[in-house]
Enzyme design. Structure first.
Site, short mmCIF file in Angstrom:
data_model
loop_
_atom_site.label_atom_id
_atom_site.label_comp_id
_atom_site.label_asym_id
_atom_site.label_seq_id
_atom_site.Cartn_x
_atom_site.Cartn_y
_atom_site.Cartn_z
N SER A 207 6.74 -0.17 9.82
CA SER A 207 5.36 -0.08 9.35
C SER A 207 5.16 1.31 8.76
O SER A 207 5.71 2.29 9.27
CB SER A 207 4.40 -0.29 10.53
N GLY B 155 4.65 -10.40 4.17
CA GLY B 155 5.45 -10.23 5.38
C GLY B 155 4.81 -10.88 6.60
O GLY B 155 3.60 -10.76 6.80
N GLN B 156 5.64 -11.53 7.40
CA GLN B 156 5.13 -12.15 8.63
C GLN B 156 4.58 -11.11 9.61
O GLN B 156 3.80 -11.42 10.50
CB GLN B 156 6.26 -12.93 9.32
N LYS B 157 4.97 -9.85 9.39
CA LYS B 157 4.45 -8.74 10.20
C LYS B 157 2.91 -8.82 10.26
O LYS B 157 2.31 -8.55 11.28
CB LYS B 157 4.91 -7.44 9.55
N ARG C 17 2.64 3.00 9.05
CA ARG C 17 1.93 3.79 10.06
C ARG C 17 2.88 4.44 11.07
O ARG C 17 2.50 5.39 11.74
CB ARG C 17 0.90 2.93 10.80
N MET D 232 0.83 -1.20 0.00
CA MET D 232 0.00 0.00 0.00
C MET D 232 0.88 1.26 0.00
O MET D 232 0.42 2.35 0.36
CB MET D 232 -0.94 0.00 1.21
N GLN E 148 -10.48 -2.13 2.57
CA GLN E 148 -10.00 -2.84 3.77
C GLN E 148 -9.91 -1.95 5.00
O GLN E 148 -9.52 -2.42 6.07
CB GLN E 148 -8.66 -3.53 3.49
N HIS F 260 9.26 -3.52 3.32
CA HIS F 260 8.79 -3.78 1.95
C HIS F 260 9.97 -4.18 1.06
O HIS F 260 9.87 -5.12 0.26
CB HIS F 260 8.15 -2.53 1.35
N LEU G 283 6.69 3.19 1.40
CA LEU G 283 7.59 2.03 1.52
C LEU G 283 8.72 2.25 2.51
O LEU G 283 9.18 3.36 2.72
CB LEU G 283 8.16 1.69 0.14
#
Ligand code: AMP
Length: 297
Positions: free
Chosen positions: A203, A163-165, A205, A44, A75, A51, A47
């Site tokens: 992240s 990503g496992q995140k 965010r 999204m 979403q 990423h 980056l």
């Protein structure tokens, strides 16, 4: 192997992208092993190194790597979160180009949802969307599936990099691929979480945190470490309670602190050394909601 001789090509239209992908596959037929593999990294945008780690793994494992940047309105269960989602497009393009990305797909919302995104198709995700992120973000995973469904049908990647995140999202997307009957043609690669030096999971965010919030943010990862260090010492309900209090003391409003079976994501209340256990946290600091997870063994 990345296509380093060429500049990254940017597509906004599905048809143009598909024509180019067909040409890539055609070109692949001239390669010695007669195989083209296309790696796909959906994002999204805004980056960061997390990423880029996915991108780098893909460029090592495929002839062509395609990234998408699409901030998927379907979403976001919180409209404010959507409005405030960071965007750093120029910088993103530069980062992708200098890290071996071959193709960037940058669709407008109408390109992915020509009929709008309110007329929702329902995906049968079972209990997985009723727990954790599913419980706290109603409709979120249905929205994720809507976009990933469209993107997979457009790109038809050989390998998909996640990503496992976003651990639960990885499981949801694997389930979606099964529902789409694409499990034989798409290999899912779940890549490790990339963290800042102080442990905070990278992240997009994080850009929304001010200096003071950013200083507190590593508490999320510290909580996971606290779970890991004490998992065999305390009862799991007590452990979760203490960890939740720890987060609250640091100024977070926790949505959940959970200990779950890593295979099923079902919460567990008793430590069992025979199964792989995952600790997961989601918490809000001011208006920014952050998530993290780590294996407990
Ligand atoms: P997003 O742009 O947040 O939707 O993320 C796009 C992809 O990057 C998803 O598969 C994420 O799980 C992955 N990702 C996000 N943050 C990280 C991170 N810190 N480390 C590894 N992968 C990440």
């Amino acid at each position: 192997m990345a296509n380093n001789n060429c500049k990254m090509i940017i597509f906004k239209k599905t048809n143009d992208l598909q024509q180019h992908l067909a040409a890539c596959r055609q070109k692949g037929k001239t390669l010695p092993d007669n195989q083209t593999s296309i790696g796909f990294v959906p994002t999204m945008g805004a980056l960061h190194e997390g990423h880029l780690s996915l991108l780098k793994i893909s460029t090592r494992e495929n002839q062509f790597t395609l990234c998408s940047i699409f901030v998927n309105p379907a979403q976001f269960n919180d409209p404010n979160d959507f409005k405030k989602y960071p965007s750093t497009l120029e910088q993103d393009i530069l980062m992708l180009e200098t890290n071996g990305c071959d193709i960037l797909f940058l669709p407008h919302v109408e390109e992915i949802y020509p009929d709008g995104f309110n007329k929702k198709k329902h995906y049968d995700l079972g209990y997985l969307e009723t727990i954790l992120e599913g419980e706290f973000r109603p409709g979120h995973f249905q929205g994720v599936c809507m976009a990933v469904d469209k993107l997979l049908l457009i790109v038809h990647p050989d390998k998909l990099y996640l990503g496992q995140k976003d651990y639960q999202q990885c499981m949801i997307i694997e389930k979606l691929i099964g529902l789409m009957k694409m499990e034989k043609s798409i290999q899912v690669r779940v890549c490790p979480i990339v963290r800042e030096k102080d442990g905070l999971a990278m992240s997009s965010r994080n850009m929304r945190l001010n200096k003071e919030q950013r200083a507190k943010a590593p508490a999320l990862y510290e909580t996971l470490i606290f779970l890991k260090q004490n998992i065999s010492k305390l009862s799991l309900p007590d452990l979760k309670k203490e960890a939740t209090e720890l987060l609250q003391q640091k100024g977070f409003k926790p949505d959940y602190v959970e200990i779950a079976d890593a295979k099923t994501l079902k919460p567990i209340n008793e430590w069992d050394s025979r199964i792989n256990i995952l600790g997961l946290v989601a918490a809000i600091i001011n208006e920014v909601r952050l998530i993290d997870n780590t294996m407990m063994d």
